[in-house]
Write a protein that holds these residues in place. Structure first.
Motif, PDB file in Angstrom:
ATOM      1  N   ARG A   1       0.838  -1.198   0.000  1.00 53.43           N
ATOM      2  CA  ARG A   1       0.000   0.000   0.000  1.00 53.43           C
ATOM      3  C   ARG A   1       0.871   1.245   0.000  1.00 53.43           C
ATOM      4  O   ARG A   1       1.998   1.227   0.465  1.00 53.43           O
ATOM      5  CB  ARG A   1      -0.889   0.006   1.246  1.00 53.43           C
ATOM      6  CG  ARG A   1      -1.887  -1.139   1.276  1.00 53.43           C
ATOM      7  CD  ARG A   1      -2.881  -0.985   2.403  1.00 53.43           C
ATOM      8  NE  ARG A   1      -2.249  -0.738   3.679  1.00 53.43           N
ATOM      9  CZ  ARG A   1      -2.504   0.323   4.443  1.00 53.43           C
ATOM     10  NH1 ARG A   1      -3.351   1.234   4.051  1.00 53.43           N
ATOM     11  NH2 ARG A   1      -1.906   0.465   5.615  1.00 53.43           N
TER      12      ARG A   1
ATOM     13  N   ARG B   1       4.593   1.335  -1.047  1.00 55.11           N
ATOM     14  CA  ARG B   1       5.617   0.562  -0.348  1.00 55.11           C
ATOM     15  C   ARG B   1       6.030  -0.657  -1.157  1.00 55.11           C
ATOM     16  O   ARG B   1       5.298  -1.117  -2.020  1.00 55.11           O
ATOM     17  CB  ARG B   1       5.101   0.128   1.006  1.00 55.11           C
ATOM     18  CG  ARG B   1       4.927   1.320   1.892  1.00 55.11           C
ATOM     19  CD  ARG B   1       4.327   0.885   3.168  1.00 55.11           C
ATOM     20  NE  ARG B   1       4.194   2.015   4.058  1.00 55.11           N
ATOM     21  CZ  ARG B   1       3.592   1.948   5.216  1.00 55.11           C
ATOM     22  NH1 ARG B   1       3.082   0.814   5.615  1.00 55.11           N
ATOM     23  NH2 ARG B   1       3.512   2.995   5.967  1.00 55.11           N
TER      24      ARG B   1
ATOM     25  N   VAL C   1       8.453  -7.539  -0.633  1.00 52.67           N
ATOM     26  CA  VAL C   1       9.691  -8.282  -0.851  1.00 52.67           C
ATOM     27  C   VAL C   1       9.444  -9.779  -0.713  1.00 52.67           C
ATOM     28  O   VAL C   1       8.835 -10.211   0.272  1.00 52.67           O
ATOM     29  CB  VAL C   1      10.726  -7.899   0.251  1.00 52.67           C
ATOM     30  CG1 VAL C   1      12.039  -8.617   0.038  1.00 52.67           C
ATOM     31  CG2 VAL C   1      10.911  -6.395   0.312  1.00 52.67           C
TER      32      VAL C   1
ATOM     33  N   LYS D   1      -4.879  -7.870  10.844  1.00 49.84           N
ATOM     34  CA  LYS D   1      -4.544  -6.540  11.377  1.00 49.84           C
ATOM     35  C   LYS D   1      -5.185  -5.528  10.448  1.00 49.84           C
ATOM     36  O   LYS D   1      -4.916  -5.545   9.251  1.00 49.84           O
ATOM     37  CB  LYS D   1      -3.028  -6.344  11.423  1.00 49.84           C
ATOM     38  CG  LYS D   1      -2.642  -4.977  11.910  1.00 49.84           C
ATOM     39  CD  LYS D   1      -1.150  -4.720  11.743  1.00 49.84           C
ATOM     40  CE  LYS D   1      -0.897  -3.224  11.759  1.00 49.84           C
ATOM     41  NZ  LYS D   1      -0.270  -2.716  10.554  1.00 49.84           N
TER      42      LYS D   1
ATOM     43  N   ASP E   1      -3.677  -6.853   6.730  1.00 49.70           N
ATOM     44  CA  ASP E   1      -2.506  -7.736   6.882  1.00 49.70           C
ATOM     45  C   ASP E   1      -2.984  -9.003   7.591  1.00 49.70           C
ATOM     46  O   ASP E   1      -3.874  -8.934   8.435  1.00 49.70           O
ATOM     47  CB  ASP E   1      -1.426  -7.091   7.763  1.00 49.70           C
ATOM     48  CG  ASP E   1      -0.699  -5.957   7.053  1.00 49.70           C
ATOM     49  OD1 ASP E   1      -0.883  -5.813   5.835  1.00 49.70           O
ATOM     50  OD2 ASP E   1       0.035  -5.231   7.737  1.00 49.70           O
TER      51      ASP E   1
ATOM     52  N   LYS F   1       3.407 -10.783  10.836  1.00 51.40           N
ATOM     53  CA  LYS F   1       2.772 -10.586   9.531  1.00 51.40           C
ATOM     54  C   LYS F   1       3.279 -11.641   8.544  1.00 51.40           C
ATOM     55  O   LYS F   1       4.464 -11.674   8.221  1.00 51.40           O
ATOM     56  CB  LYS F   1       3.110  -9.186   9.016  1.00 51.40           C
ATOM     57  CG  LYS F   1       2.586  -8.851   7.642  1.00 51.40           C
ATOM     58  CD  LYS F   1       2.772  -7.352   7.371  1.00 51.40           C
ATOM     59  CE  LYS F   1       2.441  -6.971   5.953  1.00 51.40           C
ATOM     60  NZ  LYS F   1       2.561  -5.517   5.735  1.00 51.40           N
TER      61      LYS F   1
ATOM     62  N   ASN G   1       3.829 -15.152   2.545  1.00 55.79           N
ATOM     63  CA  ASN G   1       5.183 -15.646   2.806  1.00 55.79           C
ATOM     64  C   ASN G   1       5.075 -17.130   3.156  1.00 55.79           C
ATOM     65  O   ASN G   1       4.644 -17.469   4.252  1.00 55.79           O
ATOM     66  CB  ASN G   1       5.805 -14.912   3.991  1.00 55.79           C
ATOM     67  CG  ASN G   1       5.897 -13.421   3.759  1.00 55.79           C
ATOM     68  OD1 ASN G   1       5.890 -12.960   2.621  1.00 55.79           O
ATOM     69  ND2 ASN G   1       5.981 -12.659   4.836  1.00 55.79           N
TER      70      ASN G   1
ATOM     71  N   SER H   1      12.607  -4.164   6.892  1.00 56.46           N
ATOM     72  CA  SER H   1      11.739  -3.018   7.186  1.00 56.46           C
ATOM     73  C   SER H   1      10.603  -3.399   8.141  1.00 56.46           C
ATOM     74  O   SER H   1       9.962  -2.539   8.715  1.00 56.46           O
ATOM     75  CB  SER H   1      11.156  -2.462   5.891  1.00 56.46           C
ATOM     76  OG  SER H   1      10.517  -3.507   5.176  1.00 56.46           O
TER      77      SER H   1
ATOM     78  N   ARG I   1      -0.229   0.737  14.431  1.00 55.60           N
ATOM     79  CA  ARG I   1       0.538  -0.324  15.112  1.00 55.60           C
ATOM     80  C   ARG I   1      -0.086  -0.552  16.478  1.00 55.60           C
ATOM     81  O   ARG I   1      -0.111   0.367  17.297  1.00 55.60           O
ATOM     82  CB  ARG I   1       1.988   0.114  15.365  1.00 55.60           C
ATOM     83  CG  ARG I   1       2.829   0.316  14.142  1.00 55.60           C
ATOM     84  CD  ARG I   1       3.625  -0.950  13.819  1.00 55.60           C
ATOM     85  NE  ARG I   1       4.408  -0.753  12.616  1.00 55.60           N
ATOM     86  CZ  ARG I   1       3.902  -0.773  11.381  1.00 55.60           C
ATOM     87  NH1 ARG I   1       2.620  -0.981  11.186  1.00 55.60           N
ATOM     88  NH2 ARG I   1       4.675  -0.577  10.345  1.00 55.60           N
TER      89      ARG I   1
END
Ligand code: ATP
Length: 282
Positions: free
Chosen positions: A71, A74, A77, A124, A128, A135, A159, A170, A269
Motif C-alpha cells: 500500500r 511501499r 519483498v 490486522k 494484513d 505478519k 510468505n 523493514s 501499530r
C-alpha cells in the motif's frame, strides 16, 4: 521456550500450476490461471489485461516480482519461489462498498494460511494477515476500469517458505508459514486454498454482505487495543473502538471525540500483545 526445528527447504521449485488446478475445489477458481515465472508486479499485469482477455476468476501467479508493491507505494519483498504471489480479477457486484473487497481478500488469505499451517490467523486492520502477531501476508486491492468494464484486483502476497534471512528488514514482525508451522509448506496447496477461499467469500459478499463484514470484524486482532497511528509525519495514539461497513476504524483519541480512520491515509501499530487477542479469534 522457543521451539527448535530443522527442516530442509525442498520446495524452491517453480510453482506447479497443474498441481494447483488439481487441488482446487471451486469451478470458478479454475477458469483461467496464468503463470509467469517472473514479472514486475502481478497487479500491474492484471490491471493492464485488455477487456475481453480476462474473466471473473482470472488469476496471475508468479514466482518472483521485481517490483512488488504494498500500500501507499511501499515495496513488497519475496525471494524467488518462496511465496504465493497472485492477483485475482473479479467482476464487482453492483452496490458493494469498495472496502468489502479488502475484507474479502483478508478473509480468504486468513483461511488459506490457517488451512496450510493449522495455526489460528488474524487480521490486522485493514488487511494484513498475522499468525501469533507476526505478519505472514499482505494484500493490495485495486479497482480499475469504469462501469461494465470495472474490475477488482486482489493482490495477495503470502510468505510461505521464507527463512528469517529472507524476511524484509523493514518489518521486524514479519514471518512466514514455514517459520510458524515449523515445517516446509506446499505453495501449490496454499495457492489453491487461497483461490477457493476467494470464490467462497465472493459468494458470501453477493448473497450476505453483512456476514462478510461480521466475519472480517470477528477476525480483527486489534479492537479494544491501544494503537499508535502514523499519519504523514505525525504519530498519535488512541483506542480502537469499532469498525464500520465502509472499512473505517473508529478510534478514541486520548482527548476529544472518536474519529473514523481510513487505511488509505495512514498506518496503525497495536501496542498490546496481539497473541493474547488471537487466542480469542476463531
Ligand atoms: P504495515 O502495517 O506492515 O506497514 P501496510 O498495510 O501499511 O503494513 P503493506 O502494503 O501491507 O503495508 O506492505 C508494505 C509493507 O510491508 C512494507 O513497508 C514492509 O515493511 C512490509 N513488507 C514488505 N514485504 C513483506 C513481506 N514479504 N512480509 C511481511 N512484510 C513485508
Amino acid at each position: 521456550l522457543v521451539p527448535l526445528f530443522l527442516f530442509v527447504m525442498t520446495n524452491a521449485l517453480p510453482l506447479d500450476l497443474d498441481r494447483v488446478l488439481a487441488l482446487l475445489h471451486t469451478p470458478e477458481a479454475s477458469v483461467d490461471l496464468r503463470y509467469l515465472s517472473e514479472v514486475d508486479s502481478t497487479n500491474r499485469v492484471a490491471a493492464e489485461l485488455p477487456h475481453r482477455s480476462w474473466q471473473h476468476g482470472t488469476a496471475i501467479l508468479t514466482d518472483y516480482q521485481s517490483a512488488g508493491r504494498g500500500r501507499r507505494g511501499r515495496v513488497w519483498v519475496a525471494p524467488p519461489c518462496t511465496a504465493v504471489l497472485a492477483s485475482t480479477l473479479l467482476r464487482p457486484p453492483s452496490n458493494v462498498e469498495p472496502a468489502s473487497f479488502t475484507m474479502l481478500a483478508a478473509l480468504a488469505v486468513s483461511d488459506a494460511v490457517s488451512a496450510a499451517t493449522g495455526c489460528t490467523s488474524s487480521i490486522k486492520w485493514p488487511n494484513d494477515v498475522h499468525i501469533r502477531g507476526r505478519k505472514v501476508a499482505g494484500i493490495l486491492v485495486e479497482l480499475a476500469g469504469e462501469g461494465t468494464y470495472r474490475r477488482v484486483i486482489l493482490g495477495t502476497g503470502i510468505n510461505v517458505n521464507m527463512e528469517s534471512r529472507d524476511l524484509p528488514r523493514s518489518n521486524q514482525q514479519a514471518s512466514s508459514l514455514s517459520l510458524e508451522a515449523h515445517r516446509e509448506v506446499e505453495r501449490e496447496a496454499v495457492a489453491s486454498s487461497l483461490l477457493d477461499a476467494i470464490h467462497l467469500w465472493y459468494g458470501v459478499l453477493t448473497r450476505a454482505p453483512d456476514a462478510l463484514f461480521e466475519g472480517w470484524k470477528a477476525r480483527l486482532n486489534m479492537l479494544g487495543a491501544t494503537l499508535d497511528i502514523y499519519e504523514e509525519s505525525t504519530v498519535w495514539s488512541g483506542v480502537a473502538l469499532d469498525v464500520q461497513r465502509d472499512g473505517g476504524l473508529v478510534v478514541q483519541p486520548t482527548s476529544g471525540s472518536p474519529l473514523t480512520l481510513y487505511a488509505a491515509d495512514l498506518s496503525v501499530r497495536p501496542r498490546f500483545d496481539v497473541q493474547a487477542a488471537e487466542s480469542e479469534v476463531q
